[in-house]
Design an enzyme around this catalytic site. Structure first.
Site, PDB file in Angstrom:
ATOM      1  N   GLU A   1     -32.846 -10.082 -31.491  1.00 24.54           N
ATOM      2  CA  GLU A   1     -32.235 -11.360 -31.166  1.00 24.54           C
ATOM      3  C   GLU A   1     -32.812 -12.421 -32.107  1.00 24.54           C
ATOM      4  O   GLU A   1     -34.020 -12.445 -32.288  1.00 24.54           O
ATOM      5  CB  GLU A   1     -32.515 -11.765 -29.723  1.00 24.54           C
TER       6      GLU A   1
ATOM      7  N   ALA B   1     -41.487 -12.888 -25.523  1.00 25.03           N
ATOM      8  CA  ALA B   1     -41.103 -11.535 -25.167  1.00 25.03           C
ATOM      9  C   ALA B   1     -39.608 -11.378 -25.356  1.00 25.03           C
ATOM     10  O   ALA B   1     -38.908 -12.372 -25.575  1.00 25.03           O
ATOM     11  CB  ALA B   1     -41.471 -11.231 -23.714  1.00 25.03           C
ATOM     12  N   MET B   2     -39.120 -10.129 -25.282  1.00 27.36           N
ATOM     13  CA  MET B   2     -37.703  -9.872 -25.537  1.00 27.36           C
ATOM     14  C   MET B   2     -37.165  -8.860 -24.545  1.00 27.36           C
ATOM     15  O   MET B   2     -37.770  -7.822 -24.321  1.00 27.36           O
ATOM     16  CB  MET B   2     -37.537  -9.389 -26.985  1.00 27.36           C
ATOM     17  N   GLU B   3     -35.986  -9.185 -24.010  1.00 20.61           N
ATOM     18  CA  GLU B   3     -35.435  -8.456 -22.865  1.00 20.61           C
ATOM     19  C   GLU B   3     -34.607  -7.231 -23.232  1.00 20.61           C
ATOM     20  O   GLU B   3     -33.728  -6.848 -22.457  1.00 20.61           O
ATOM     21  CB  GLU B   3     -34.571  -9.420 -22.053  1.00 20.61           C
ATOM     22  N   ASN B   4     -34.833  -6.578 -24.366  1.00 19.66           N
ATOM     23  CA  ASN B   4     -34.050  -5.396 -24.753  1.00 19.66           C
ATOM     24  C   ASN B   4     -33.814  -4.480 -23.555  1.00 19.66           C
ATOM     25  O   ASN B   4     -34.733  -4.207 -22.794  1.00 19.66           O
ATOM     26  CB  ASN B   4     -34.802  -4.597 -25.818  1.00 19.66           C
TER      27      ASN B   4
ATOM     28  N   HIS C   1     -39.092 -13.216 -16.039  1.00 20.11           N
ATOM     29  CA  HIS C   1     -37.991 -13.750 -16.848  1.00 20.11           C
ATOM     30  C   HIS C   1     -37.280 -12.616 -17.605  1.00 20.11           C
ATOM     31  O   HIS C   1     -36.053 -12.482 -17.528  1.00 20.11           O
ATOM     32  CB  HIS C   1     -38.544 -14.784 -17.829  1.00 20.11           C
ATOM     33  N   GLU C   2     -38.046 -11.807 -18.309  1.00 22.39           N
ATOM     34  CA  GLU C   2     -37.426 -10.740 -19.112  1.00 22.39           C
ATOM     35  C   GLU C   2     -36.765  -9.709 -18.204  1.00 22.39           C
ATOM     36  O   GLU C   2     -35.685  -9.214 -18.511  1.00 22.39           O
ATOM     37  CB  GLU C   2     -38.455 -10.080 -20.030  1.00 22.39           C
TER      38      GLU C   2
ATOM     39  N   HIS D   1     -33.407 -10.918 -16.955  1.00 25.20           N
ATOM     40  CA  HIS D   1     -32.352 -10.849 -17.966  1.00 25.20           C
ATOM     41  C   HIS D   1     -31.515  -9.576 -17.828  1.00 25.20           C
ATOM     42  O   HIS D   1     -30.393  -9.526 -18.329  1.00 25.20           O
ATOM     43  CB  HIS D   1     -32.959 -10.869 -19.373  1.00 25.20           C
TER      44      HIS D   1
ATOM     45  N   GLU E   1     -30.046 -18.094 -20.942  1.00 21.37           N
ATOM     46  CA  GLU E   1     -31.413 -18.620 -20.909  1.00 21.37           C
ATOM     47  C   GLU E   1     -31.617 -19.686 -19.826  1.00 21.37           C
ATOM     48  O   GLU E   1     -32.604 -19.660 -19.108  1.00 21.37           O
ATOM     49  CB  GLU E   1     -31.827 -19.148 -22.284  1.00 21.37           C
TER      50      GLU E   1
HETATM   51 ZN   LIG Z   1     -34.940 -15.437 -22.011  1.00 23.81          ZN
END
Ligand SMILES: [Zn+2]
Length: 814
Positions: free
Chosen positions: A111, A240-243, A275-276, A279, A298
């Protein structure tokens, strides 16, 4: 420039994608097999820094045109198979976008537009397809999204956009657990970290399980794969990233124990894990049609994680913290050249729109909508949204439409919050006669903007402090007049309780009224707001300090009742808060001096009382829960007064059994103590944590807040900076620029930062663009600072810059 009005739906569909990765540190080969059908005879795919090895259409080489950013070829109108082979260099990828290596581990960040740095692909969020991934390499761990079919082979049954793709390969330790969903399915939970760090994952795992349960009970959302994985890496551009099924985290938001994490770290870990995870529904199952809709996922997910943390901790204290963050980050952004609507209409570089406006103001817009339509309609509207749009890439309009339908009302006026930038100002006046109170409200917006709907919770108090009643009124015209009757005496108003509308309020209240609200308001948010408003009157308008100092003593007296709340109430506005209040011709030196004068007067008056209380407030054995954390934060607030009055905090620092107290004591000494103690404790902290990068970052931040330009430059020469790492860099240089106003807002400070931006831009454009945000308030500085900043930015703009940095600097100078 990409514009919202130019959006066109894709003219093709991808039935499935099969990716093969032959991993190599410097020459990874990616083979992508796309099953497609197209309504157009030409197909253009996105690419970025790729070496193209071959392209085959239906098994045969095919003519194509390749540029640094695209691959174009002719395709048939019948279904076809496209096989594209590319080569990439993960080791050379210091931008940390696409596939890169962090401490020997392969990982990805896609992203917003990182997938095009892995293979040629329609890299846009409205192209959803199912992914099968095969990874070959000598690493023991080969992970991707979805469920594992065999070692290194993964299939994700949920169609997803490319930005949610993830791959991790390396030799990592793992902590395992399970979660049983509300329908009784058992999900494997796995957190991967560097070997030896497994014991530091307990709080993250606990937070994950609580998040999964909470999303079921609060929103009816169940997890949908057999496994949920989190991988912690030390080089990461964001939090962080929600993959899908494979979240990748900056390790500072995973690792914690009492000796190496503060209470704020624990709260951040809990909030970001949540949060992640959230998602998975708001972002992954339902994603954005285009990046202009970023707040769709978001804003909503920030709203959800705020609600989660409110349920886990103290709701009023969480609200106070969220609004403080909103004001310091978003209000400041909205008041400067980087201001943009929650849904921007154009962008040159999407990476620069991961902002407090899209995230935090976006969450406020949803929170206000909840107040407007009520809890029941809000819950029903969300249910409808999940049902109607599951599996889709959608828009903010269609999200709002779900709430309009269930509430059976138009939300057109409210939706202007998405379109109009800037913080509304509400001017307030009242008239009172014979038991009748008339409240006059006026909303002041930017020129040409139409009224927005402002839901204001208003409390009415009798002059002796009794709560009479509360009402929610909505101002959705420029001016409004609201009449309240049957009062015995003129009531005192508590306006915008809980910060129900995300606005600034201009309501000239007397010092006495503010002191009254600070001690009598039943709404905790407004009780603290009254203290802050009063403090700002003293600090910026020359209000008499003596009664404020007396009020402060009263607050200290009351503080054991609710330590977490009073720790906030006793924290004065920061220098940045004061600058924002002043708004123009800012002189950071004068602000620092004025604030310091008040701080010293408060300490002189109350250090003794603070000391007595400090020693009675025992916290017992360490526990990261909110109540214990509240006591610790109050102890630090009291300790600050003691240190200003000459108390030696060395023993508190040395004997602390947790990082919150140790670091809190250190910060008090660094900001307010004598030089000898400061140097002694800083040296001790450095020696203690030199080998723990995340804790050492706190040392760097504390240095950044106080250091001169020369001192920062010297530190940058040190061994810790030989290899570029975003966390290290932000801790020193980012904090220097954002939180050291008297040193940064000088010609030397500006010149230094611009030199640094130019240097770092070549390594990691996302970091340079983010740090450049420190210039966002330069136009409100006094001369000659403003001119010096302008000249430094202008000189920087003449260099060859990344798109990321160029975009920020261009908007800054506009
Ligand atoms: Zn987010």
């Amino acid at each position: 420039m990409i514009k919202l009005e130019d959006y066109k739906a894709p003219e093709f569909k991808i039935a499935s994608v099969h990716l093969e990765f032959a991993l190599d540190p410097e020459a990874t080969i990616v083979t992508s097999t796309l099953k497609m059908v197209s309504d157009s005879s030409t197909l253009t795919l996105d690419g970025d820094e790729l070496v193209l090895l071959s392209v085959e259409l239906n098994g045969k080489p095919v003519d194509h045109v390749v540029t640094p950013t695209s691959l174009t070829l002719n395709v048939p109108f019948t279904p076809f198979t496209l096989v594209i082979k590319t080569q990439i260099n993960p080791t050379a990828n210091t931008a940390l976008s696409g596939l890169y290596r962090s401490n020997g581990t392969y990982c990805t960040q896609c992203e917003a537009e990182g997938f095009r740095r892995i293979t040629f692909f329609p890299d846009r969020p409205d192209v959803l397809t199912t992914y099968t991934v095969k990874i070959t390499g000598k690493e023991p761990l080969l992970l991707s999204n979805g469920n594992q079919l065999e070692h290194g082979v993964w299939h994700d049954p949920h169609p997803k956009p490319s930005y949610l793709f993830a791959l991790v390969a390396g030799d990592l330790g793992v902590v395992k657990d399970t979660f049983t969903t509300m329908s009784g399915r058992v999900v494997a939970l796995e957190i991967y970290v560097e070997h030896g760090k497994e014991p530091l994952c307990a709080y993250a795992m606990d937070s994950l399980k609580r998040s999964m349960r909470w999303d079921e009970t609060a929103f009816g959302r169940e997890y949908d794969l057999d496994v949920f994985m989190i991988v912690a890496v030390s080089d990461f551009n964001m939090g962080a990233m929600e993959n899908k099924g494979l979240n990748i985290f900056n390790d500072k938001y995973v690792l914690a124990n009492p000796e190496t994490a503060t209470d704020a770290d624990y709260a951040n870990i809990e909030g970001i894990i949540a949060h992640e995870y959230f998602h998975n529904w708001t972002g992954n199952r339902i994603t954005c049609r285009d990046w202009f809709q970023l707040s769709l996922k978001e804003g909503l997910t920030v709203f959800r994680d705020q609600e989660f943390s409110s349920d886990m901790r103290s709701r009023p204290v969480k609200r106070i913290e969220d609004v403080r963050l909103l004001k310091s980050a978003q209000f400041a952004e909205d008041a400067g050249p980087l201001s943009h609507p929650v849904r921007p209409r154009q962008y040159a570089e999407i990476n620069n729109f991961y902002t407090a406006t899209v995230y935090n103001k976006g969450a406020e817009v949803i929170r206000m909508m909840k107040v407007l339509i009520g809890e029941k309609a809000f819950a029903d509207g969300l249910d409808l949204y999940f049902k109607r749009h599951d599996g889709q890439a959608t828009t903010i309009e269609l999200f709002v439409k779900c709430f309009e339908e269930v509430a059976e009302r138009s939300l057109d006026i409210h939706s202007r919050w998405y379109e109009q930038a800037g913080t509304p100002l509400v001017r307030v006046s009242t008239e009172y006669e014979g038991g009748v109170l008339i409240l006059h409200l006026e909303q002041v917006l930017r020129e040409g903007h139409l009224p927005q709907s402002l839901p204001l919770r208003v409390g009415f108090l009798s002059p002796n402090g009794e709560e009479l009643f509360e009402e929610t009124i909505t101002l959705d015209q420029f001016k409004g007049r609201f009449i309240f009757e049957d009062f015995k005496d003129e009531p005192i108003l508590s306006l915008n309780r809980g910060f129900s509308a995300a606005v600034n309020i201009d309501y000239g209240r007397s010092d006495q009224t503010l002191a009254f609200l600070a001690t009598h308001d039943s709404d905790d948010y407004n009780r603290r707001q009254a203290v802050e408003t009063y403090a700002l009157k003293v600090l910026t308008k020359g209000a008499d300090a003596a009664p404020f100092i007396a009020l402060y003593g009263k607050l200290i007296e009351e503080s054991p009742r609710d330590p977490a709340f009073y720790a906030h109430a006793l924290t004065l506005p920061s220098e940045e808060d004061i600058a924002r209040e002043i708004g123009a011709n800012i002189n950071p030196d004068a602000i620092k001096q004025t604030r310091n004068t008040l701080v010293v007067a408060l300490a002189k008056a109350h250090a003794e009382r603070a000391s007595a209380l400090f020693h009675t407030l025992q916290t017992g054995a360490f526990s990261p829960d909110a109540a214990s954390a509240g006591k610790r934060s109050l102890r630090i607030a009291l300790l600050r007064l003691m240190v200003i009055e000459g108390f030696d905090a060395s023993e508190i620092y040395m004997n602390a059994d947790n990082l919150t107290e140790r670091f809190g004591a250190l910060a008090c000494v660094v900001h307010h103590g004598n030089v000898a103690t400061r140097d002694k404790l800083m040296a001790d902290f450095q020696a203690r944590f030199e080998d723990n990068a995340n804790v050492f970052d706190k040392y760097l931040s504390l240095t950044g807040m106080k250091a001169s330009v020369l001192e920062v430059k010297t530190m940058l020469q040190g061994a810790v900076f030989t290899k570029f790492n975003p966390n290290r860099y932000r801790a020193l240089v980012g904090v220097f620029a954002m939180s050291n106003p008297t040193q940064f807002h000088t010609k030397a400070g500006y010149d230094f930062l611009c030199e640094e931006l130019l240097r770092v831009d070549k390594i990691n454009p996302q970091v340079s663009a983010r740090v450049a945000n420190a210039f966002r308030s330069y136009k409100s500085m006094e001369e000659p600072r403003k001119l010096a900043a302008h000249e430094a930015l202008l000189a920087l703009s003449k260099h060859e810059l990344s798109n990321d940095l160029k975009d920020i600097i261009t908007r800054m100078l506009a």
